[in-house]
Structure formats: C-alpha cells, structure tokens
Write an enzyme that holds these catalytic residues in place. Sequence first.
Site, PDB file in Angstrom:
ATOM      1  CB  SER A 189      49.685 -71.055  37.732  1.00  0.00           C
ATOM      2  OG  SER A 189      48.796 -71.587  38.673  1.00  0.00           O
TER       3      SER A 189
ATOM      4  CG  HIS B 238      45.516 -69.951  50.293  1.00  0.00           C
ATOM      5  ND1 HIS B 238      44.573 -69.257  49.573  1.00  0.00           N
ATOM      6  CD2 HIS B 238      46.038 -70.867  49.447  1.00  0.00           C
ATOM      7  CE1 HIS B 238      44.532 -69.749  48.348  1.00  0.00           C
ATOM      8  NE2 HIS B 238      45.413 -70.725  48.238  1.00  0.00           N
TER       9      HIS B 238
ATOM     10  NE  ARG C 108      44.439 -76.964  47.237  1.00  0.00           N
ATOM     11  CZ  ARG C 108      45.103 -75.968  46.677  1.00  0.00           C
ATOM     12  NH1 ARG C 108      45.336 -76.002  45.361  1.00  0.00           N
ATOM     13  NH2 ARG C 108      45.545 -74.960  47.383  1.00  0.00           N
TER      14      ARG C 108
HETATM   15  N1  HAX Z   1      55.150 -67.625  57.146  1.00  0.00           N
HETATM   16  C1  HAX Z   1      55.577 -66.403  57.578  1.00  0.00           C
HETATM   17  N2  HAX Z   1      54.915 -65.265  57.308  1.00  0.00           N
HETATM   18  C2  HAX Z   1      53.759 -65.374  56.631  1.00  0.00           C
HETATM   19  C3  HAX Z   1      53.243 -66.601  56.202  1.00  0.00           C
HETATM   20  C4  HAX Z   1      54.000 -67.760  56.469  1.00  0.00           C
HETATM   21  N3  HAX Z   1      53.609 -68.953  56.070  1.00  0.00           N
HETATM   22  N4  HAX Z   1      52.069 -66.366  55.566  1.00  0.00           N
HETATM   23  C5  HAX Z   1      51.862 -65.032  55.579  1.00  0.00           C
HETATM   24  N5  HAX Z   1      52.886 -64.436  56.214  1.00  0.00           N
HETATM   25  C6  HAX Z   1      53.093 -62.996  56.432  1.00  0.00           C
HETATM   26  C7  HAX Z   1      53.166 -62.301  55.085  1.00  0.00           C
HETATM   27  O1  HAX Z   1      54.457 -62.410  54.528  1.00  0.00           O
HETATM   28  C8  HAX Z   1      52.795 -60.876  55.468  1.00  0.00           C
HETATM   29  O2  HAX Z   1      53.910 -60.311  56.116  1.00  0.00           O
HETATM   30  P1  HAX Z   1      54.271 -58.744  55.937  1.00  0.00           P
HETATM   31  O3  HAX Z   1      53.044 -58.003  56.372  1.00  0.00           O
HETATM   32  O4  HAX Z   1      55.451 -58.554  56.825  1.00  0.00           O
HETATM   33  O5  HAX Z   1      54.570 -58.559  54.481  1.00  0.00           O
HETATM   34  C9  HAX Z   1      51.715 -61.106  56.540  1.00  0.00           C
HETATM   35  O6  HAX Z   1      51.969 -62.429  57.068  1.00  0.00           O
HETATM   36  C10 HAX Z   1      50.295 -61.028  56.041  1.00  0.00           C
HETATM   37  O7  HAX Z   1      50.155 -61.936  54.960  1.00  0.00           O
HETATM   38  P2  HAX Z   1      48.719 -62.583  54.607  1.00  0.00           P
HETATM   39  O8  HAX Z   1      47.797 -61.467  54.258  1.00  0.00           O
HETATM   40  O9  HAX Z   1      48.306 -63.516  55.692  1.00  0.00           O
HETATM   41  O10 HAX Z   1      49.075 -63.475  53.358  1.00  0.00           O
HETATM   42  P3  HAX Z   1      49.188 -63.065  51.803  1.00  0.00           P
HETATM   43  O11 HAX Z   1      47.822 -63.158  51.195  1.00  0.00           O
HETATM   44  O12 HAX Z   1      49.910 -61.774  51.630  1.00  0.00           O
HETATM   45  O13 HAX Z   1      50.143 -64.202  51.245  1.00  0.00           O
HETATM   46  C11 HAX Z   1      50.934 -66.417  50.907  1.00  0.00           C
HETATM   47  C12 HAX Z   1      49.701 -65.519  51.034  1.00  0.00           C
HETATM   48  C13 HAX Z   1      50.508 -67.785  50.478  1.00  0.00           C
HETATM   49  C14 HAX Z   1      51.864 -65.818  49.829  1.00  0.00           C
HETATM   50  C15 HAX Z   1      51.656 -66.467  52.270  1.00  0.00           C
HETATM   51  O14 HAX Z   1      50.804 -67.039  53.231  1.00  0.00           O
HETATM   52  C16 HAX Z   1      52.974 -67.218  52.232  1.00  0.00           C
HETATM   53  O15 HAX Z   1      54.000 -66.618  51.879  1.00  0.00           O
HETATM   54  N6  HAX Z   1      52.986 -68.547  52.595  1.00  0.00           N
HETATM   55  C17 HAX Z   1      54.175 -69.359  52.524  1.00  0.00           C
HETATM   56  C18 HAX Z   1      54.468 -69.801  51.100  1.00  0.00           C
HETATM   57  C19 HAX Z   1      53.435 -70.805  50.624  1.00  0.00           C
HETATM   58  O16 HAX Z   1      53.124 -71.789  51.280  1.00  0.00           O
HETATM   59  N7  HAX Z   1      52.918 -70.599  49.401  1.00  0.00           N
HETATM   60  C20 HAX Z   1      51.946 -71.517  48.772  1.00  0.00           C
HETATM   61  C21 HAX Z   1      50.526 -70.978  48.828  1.00  0.00           C
HETATM   62  C22 HAX Z   1      49.529 -71.900  48.169  1.00  0.00           C
HETATM   63  C23 HAX Z   1      49.829 -72.032  46.719  1.00  0.00           C
HETATM   64  O17 HAX Z   1      49.737 -71.135  45.910  1.00  0.00           O
HETATM   65  N8  HAX Z   1      50.286 -73.179  46.350  1.00  0.00           N
HETATM   66  O18 HAX Z   1      50.790 -73.337  45.135  1.00  0.00           O
END
Ligand code: HAX
Length: 440
Positions: free
Chosen positions: A240, A317, A326
């Site tokens: 965002s 994250h 937070r």
């Molecule tokens: N559940 C399952 N799998 C997860 C996960 C979770 N909570 N968090 C990461 N992973 C997976 C990723 O999908 C990725 O899988 P692949 O290699 O198969 O693609 C792997 O673990 C490595 O990911 P990472 O390097 O640890 O995390 P990223 O930096 O790629 O992604 C995210 C960060 C926040 C997008 C991710 O942790 C996620 O999808 N979390 C769940 C959704 C969420 O809570 N989002 C809010 C984040 C905070 C925010 O912006 N708030 O607004």
Amino acid sequence: MTIKERFKIKAESLSAEIKDILKEHGSKKIGDTTLSQIYAGMRGMTGLVTETSLLDAQEGIRFRGYSIPEIQQKLPKASGGSEPLPEGLFFLMLIGDLPDEKDVQELTANWQRRSHVPNHVFDAIEALPVGTHPMTQFVIAIMALQTESQFAKKYAEGLNKKDYWDAIFDDSMNLIARLPRVAAYIYRRKYKHGDHIQPNGLLDWAGNFAHMLGYRDDTFQELMRLYMTIHADHEGGNVSAHTTHLVGSALSDPYLCLAAGMNGLAGPLHGLANQEVIKWIMEMREELKTELPSQEQIVEYVRKTLSEGKVVPGYGHAVLRKTDPRFSAQMEFGKKHLPDDPLVKTVWNIYEAVPPVLQSLGKIKNPWPNVDAHSGALLVHFGLVEYEFYTVLFGVSRSLGVLASLCWDRALGYPLERPKSVTTDSVKGWIEGKADIWGD
Ligand code: HAX
C-alpha cells in the site's frame, strides 16, 4: 506557526541536507542485488527513501525512531484515555518531532474543519449494489472525492513545481479528514440498513469515527485510537505504501494515489489478511463445533489448511522475523480490557500452536504473527462482527502514513519512479555472457 509552515521549514532543511549527502556520498554502493532478488519480489533490496518510519526485522516498526511501546507512552491521549491519539502519530510522522497536547488539539480541529464530504460521493456509493465488497466501495468513494483535488486543479492551471507540496499537503489533509465519514457511511449502509450517524464535532478523529460507526463504548473508542495508530505506517516498501508513492511519482494527485494504494491493501497477502484471519477462525470453530478449540485441534486445523495449499492468515512477514509488536500491543489491550473473551483467547492459543507447525515446514522465513492475526478478535468482542469491513478500518489508518509520505515526496522533489526490468531471455543471454542484462 501552522502545521503547514512547520512542515515547510522541516522540508527545506532536509532537502538541503539530502543535496549535501548526495554530493559527498552519492556514488557509494548500498548492497549487491542478486538474480534471485529480482525474481523474488525484490526482498531485501533497498530502493526507496521513506522518512516516516523504519522497520527492523527483529524489533519491528519505529516511527521517527520511536517504537510502538514508546509512542503508546509518549503521544498525547484523549481526556481520561490511555491509548495514543492518531493525530499525534500523524504529527510525528509529518514533522518529525513529538507533538504536545496543543499540537494534537490543533490537528483534531483542523481535520474537523476539512471533513465535509460532498453529496456526490454518497451518491457514487449508493450507485453500487449493497453487496459490493466494502474495500471496493471505499476505493470508489475515494475516486469520487477526487473532484475536490486542489493539486489537480492547480496543476491544470500551471502550478510551479516548487509549490507542488503545498497543494499535495492540502489534498492529503482533506482526504484524511473525510475518510472516517466515508468509511462509516459504507459500514452503516451495508450492515445497518442505511441508518447513518452524523459526526460529533466534540470528539477526536478516531473517537468520532467510532461514534459514526455506531459504537458508543468508551473502550471501543480507545481501541479505535490504538488501531488507527498502529496500522498507520510500516516503512515504504509494503504494497500500500509503495503503490501510493509510485503513483504519486507520476504527479497523480493524492486521491488517485491513495485509491491505488488501497487497491493493494485489499489483497489477501496484505491488508485483507485481517478479514481472512477471522473468517479462518470462524470456519475452524464451526468445523470443530467448539468455541474454544484446544491446542491439538488448532495444530490439526493448521495442517489441514496447509495441505489444501492455503496460507495461514495473520502469520509470516516479508521483512519481520519476530512477533509483530503491533500484535503484542493488541494482545496487551486484550489482556487489560477483555481477558476472558473466548475468541481473543483462541487468538492467543493460535499464537502458541501455529509457529512450531510453520517452523517445521522449513521454508517459512517468519513463523510469527503479524498485525492482522489479532485485530479482528478485538473488534468482534465489541460487536463489529462484519469482517469484510476490517480492511477499510486498516485503510483509514494507513492513509495517515502514506499521505504524510506523499507530502514528503513532493516537498523533496522526488522524480518519476521507473526501475529497469529484464526478460528471462535477456537473463539467459547474460548468464551465457552473450548479452548485457542491464542494457536496453
Ligand atoms: N502460511 C503458509 N505458508 C506461508 C505463510 C503462511 N502464513 N507465510 C509464508 N508462507 C510460505 C510462502 O507462501 C512461500 O511458499 P512457496 O515457497 O511455496 O511459495 C514460503 O512460505 C516462503 O515465504 P516467505 O519468504 O517466508 O514469505 P514471503 O516474504 O514470500 O511472504 C507473506 C510474506 C506475508 C505474504 C506471507 O508470510 C503470507 O502469505 N502470510 C499470510 C498472509 C498474511 O498474513 N498477510 C499479512 C502480512 C502483513 C501485512 O501486510 N498486513 O497487512
């Protein structure tokens, strides 16, 4: 001195400092970019300057150097309250200094004066089917407000570039002032049969927002002050903030920029995660037929979620590598005000159960909860159960950080953002030494 005059002085001084820094150190290198980083969402690649806050992977966010516990302690509170007023955080992000009571009162009054929402904005919302997702309604309302942009009008008349920041500042302040009314209108329209509540000019920005949503409880007002403060900013690279900044670099006005940023916030890996968390917990409770699932049941449910190829919402994250402060601030609020709430207790049980399961997968870099893992349970306690609305609350708060940053972007005269991209064919040529990956 007005807040605008104070901002101008700060911006002129920082602008001169940046010129000196670049003159002396501009050719120094920051990091080495790897091919993996280019393919993997630019993780860990420094490419932006954002003055309002800085994220440390271990410690969490600091706003102008102050951590969440520090801002909770140091920012002015509403009379009789103990949570920080978001006006204070906005002042801190914009000006760079801690505000006193008077600064915050001035800001509350300033936003009240600017808060009138023209009727055509409500008409634009009313033109949408009532079932439209609240984030879609919110973005369309922000776009409808764009008719009010001072920057767009003045630019069309031929604005001198040294005055861009001035109109951007007024647009940003007007937008922040109007968003609670717009968001509350969407909420009351969709969930309360259009029974709207007029603003209360005696309340602070977040208190008045709680009032217009229809929640009179003092503790809910306190929750809104905390919520609006902790969701406001998370340095510049999140979707965002980065989107708002990127769109602004084309000199799009703050309405266009914020609408773009809010479209990014509406994604489930970003701000929509707050609705996904509550949806996921409600589905778990329904499937297990219990209000308070045990640790073992939660672990089982998490395994099922993962086996279906879904993420566990609220966990992980891109930058943080510890429990999000937070999340901890909201947990403290829960312990103080609603320690026996079964949904809040479930959030805490999930906090015990989930990290070891995620850790055991070996690929997730951060198994700890983020801000979105906790927020919904607190809202449900007070009766705000309509979880599709949660990302709008996040968006109203996020406007404070991204619009303060947009003021800085224009005051510092940052140029059009335009990174270089490559094709995989060009990468292959570069690996074989046949082509220059960096060439056009
Ligand atoms: N559940 C399952 N799998 C997860 C996960 C979770 N909570 N968090 C990461 N992973 C997976 C990723 O999908 C990725 O899988 P692949 O290699 O198969 O693609 C792997 O673990 C490595 O990911 P990472 O390097 O640890 O995390 P990223 O930096 O790629 O992604 C995210 C960060 C926040 C997008 C991710 O942790 C996620 O999808 N979390 C769940 C959704 C969420 O809570 N989002 C809010 C984040 C905070 C925010 O912006 N708030 O607004």
